[in-house]
Design a protein around this motif. Structure first.
Motif, PDB file in Angstrom:
ATOM      1  N   SER A   7     -39.887  84.752 -35.250  1.00  0.00           N
ATOM      2  CA  SER A   7     -39.521  83.575 -34.465  1.00  0.00           C
ATOM      3  C   SER A   7     -38.139  83.087 -34.893  1.00  0.00           C
ATOM      4  O   SER A   7     -37.977  82.468 -35.948  1.00  0.00           O
ATOM      5  CB  SER A   7     -40.554  82.459 -34.661  1.00  0.00           C
ATOM      6  N   LYS A   9     -36.359  80.755 -33.664  1.00  0.00           N
ATOM      7  CA  LYS A   9     -36.305  79.298 -33.707  1.00  0.00           C
ATOM      8  C   LYS A   9     -36.843  78.773 -35.033  1.00  0.00           C
ATOM      9  O   LYS A   9     -36.240  77.886 -35.661  1.00  0.00           O
ATOM     10  CB  LYS A   9     -37.110  78.724 -32.543  1.00  0.00           C
ATOM     11  N   SER A  13     -34.542  77.100 -37.996  1.00  0.00           N
ATOM     12  CA  SER A  13     -34.905  75.717 -38.350  1.00  0.00           C
ATOM     13  C   SER A  13     -35.183  75.595 -39.842  1.00  0.00           C
ATOM     14  O   SER A  13     -34.739  74.635 -40.500  1.00  0.00           O
ATOM     15  CB  SER A  13     -36.131  75.272 -37.547  1.00  0.00           C
TER      16      SER A  13
END
Length: 552
Positions: A7, A9, A13
């Motif tokens: 992932s 994202k 993050s």
């Protein structure tokens, strides 16, 4: 939950949050003596004098270590001003860069999941996180050796192209040169010995043809040697002291009084590798299995970690940070092992962290009863108790949550939860130390001292030297009856100190008689002795460890 590493994202993050927290906490604590104050003050003096060749501490020649740390800290001060986070910025960037480079090397050499795990493992290991937030040479050295190690892995992997191999090997040679400028000959000795031992263990004789020795050595000497030549030309006494006394005598003799038992670094490694202790032995043994490739990266990592660990274990001089360079290698081995570990093995890692947290909870009540130099310091230890309690709860709670994830076969969630628990628990331990660290630095005395200072006011330091306090006062002091790490420099420049207390008293009284103000920093016992001798002193400021007095 089993493909978190995929992932983008989530990964970006996590990285953004990690970088923000990592850099923010560099400025939340006072510089704790001796190391943090020493290296901050050396850089301040370098910037103030404009002399980037001869390293000094308190205005005295100081050749125990090479200049890379002082250079980088001085550049930080030049760019951002004098301060705590500026003094830690270089080591902070070395620690942060080590995490990112270890993750990248793991990704390219072992695969994307292993790279994700490697970054999590290193970025949450108690020792690496703590040392990355302390202004000391150990993280600076480790950052440079991590460059050398990861570049070597990237260059030697079987699928590396010719240009890629050449470029990464040049990065490796540059990393070794910078490691020499960070802490001396071990920047070359450690990687060199590891390469020889790996060659013997793997029987990979062809690796020597893939090192780009000629180009690499030219680059190595171009980076590493100019300062050594310049400093020797300006200070002919430096080479013997640095190369003989600070290397061979420090390693073989006990003259520095830093010896420890043979198991010293085992005691350091056990808490230092948390929260990954539960899978460390298995990760090391798994690295012994031969891989189906020409280059054996896991064996290289094993040799790196084991040799450096036992090299410093044999040394007569031992300090906790000496084994910090092994942690990137251990993180990569732990990552590779965790990628294919069974549910039971992951549960073991999580369960051990729960146990560590519970032991920490049991330890909390005893903190206030620890031995201190002055009864008033007990209150500081009592204030530290809630922070240790929070760290223990984070460890136990994070371990319990990871245990649940492991039980349900959520391997990425298990590793991520362990990493978050370890990182946050370490932050609690460090943040809670600030009141005690501030007292050790003497920072609370600075306003009262500055109120007494004029442009020409002399400050004497009697039978002691306050590493951090000197930095916060932004000026050097006159040493009185104090040698220790200044012994070599004062032999070259004896006029920069007063060798006896009697000599100090004579100057102190003379200045007072002439109406010239002077200040002195000393411990309480020294003050009592001078008071008994009838020396006139007015107390300016004091705390549990030191007193500051004026002569009028």
């Amino acid at each position: 939950m089993n493909d978190l590493y995929n992932s983008r994202k989530l990964v970006w993050s996590l990285l953004a949050a990690f970088v923000i927290v990592w850099l923010y906490v560099l400025g939340v604590r006072t510089l704790v003596p001796p190391d943090e104050g020493r290296y901050a003050e050396m850089a301040r003096e370098m910037l103030a004098t404009g002399d980037w060749v001869t390293t000094r501490l308190n205005g005295i020649k100081y050749f125990e270590k090479p200049p890379l740390q002082a250079w980088m800290n001085a550049l930080s001060f030049a760019a951002f001003g004098l301060g705590d986070w500026q003094a830690r910025l270089w080591t902070g960037l070395c620690g942060l860069g080590g995490v990112l480079l270890t993750g990248y090397a793991g990704h390219k050499v072992f695969g994307p999941r292993a790279g994700f795990y490697a970054a999590l493992a290193l970025g949450s290991s108690l020792f690496w996180v703590a040392c990355g937030q302390i202004d000391s040479l150990d993280m600076g050295l480790s950052g440079m050796t991590t460059i050398a190690l990861c570049a070597l892995l990237l260059a030697q992997r079987d699928d590396a192209g010719a240009a890629e191999r050449r470029n990464w090997m040049l990065v490796c040679w540059a990393g070794m040169a910078l490691a020499v400028l960070a802490k001396g000959l071990i920047g070359l000795v450690l990687p060199g010995a590891v390469l020889v031992l790996y060659t013997l263990a793997a029987r990979d004789w062809a690796i020597w043809a893939r090192l780009h020795l000629v180009k690499g050595l030219l680059l190595f000497f171009a980076v590493a040697t100019p300062w050594f030549v310049l400093v020797a030309l300006k200070n002919p006494e430096q080479p013997h002291f640095f190369f003989v006394h600070e290397h061979f005598e420090r390693f073989l003799l006990k003259t520095h009084h830093r010896e420890g038992a043979w198991y010293y670094f085992f005691v350091m490694l056990i808490p230092g590798i948390l929260p990954w202790l539960g899978v460390l032995p298995q990760s090391l043994f798994a690295a012994l299995r031969r891989e189906r490739s020409t280059f054996q990266p896991k064996l290289m990592l094993l040799v790196w970690a084991v040799f450096i660990f036992f090299f410093f274990s044999y040394s007569s001089s031992k300090l906790p940070g000496y084994i910090l360079p092994v942690f990137p290698a251990l993180a990569l081995l732990v990552a590779v092992y965790l990628e294919n570990a069974s549910r039971r093995q992951r549960m073991l890692a999580a369960g051990l962290l729960v146990a560590v947290g519970l032991v920490g909870l049991a330890f909390v009540p005893g903190i206030a009863g620890m031995q201190v130099r002055h009864p008033s310091e007990t209150a500081l230890l009592e204030a530290y108790q809630p922070w240790v309690l929070a760290a223990a709860l984070l460890a136990a709670g994070g371990g319990a949550l990871a245990l649940m994830h492991a039980r349900h076969l959520r391997r990425d969630a298990t590793v991520l939860t362990l990493a978050l628990a370890g990182f946050l628990a370490t932050q609690a331990i460090l943040a809670g130390f600030e009141p005690y660290g501030k007292m050790r630095a003497g920072a609370a005395l600075v306003p009262a001292i500055q109120a007494e200072l004029g442009a020409d006011t002399k400050i004497y330091s009697v039978s002691t030297y306050e590493q951090s306090l000197t930095f916060y006062l932004r000026r050097t002091v006159v040493l009185v009856d104090y040698w220790d790490e200044f012994t070599f420099g004062l032999k070259q420049q004896p006029e920069l100190s007063i060798p006896t207390v009697d000599g100090f008293v004579a100057q102190w009284n003379k200045a007072a008689g002439a109406g010239v103000k002077a200040l002195a920093i000393m411990e309480h016992d020294t003050y009592a002795e001078l008071k008994q001798r009838g020396v006139a002193m007015r107390v300016v400021a004091e705390d549990s460890r030191r007193m500051v007095v004026a002569n009028r």
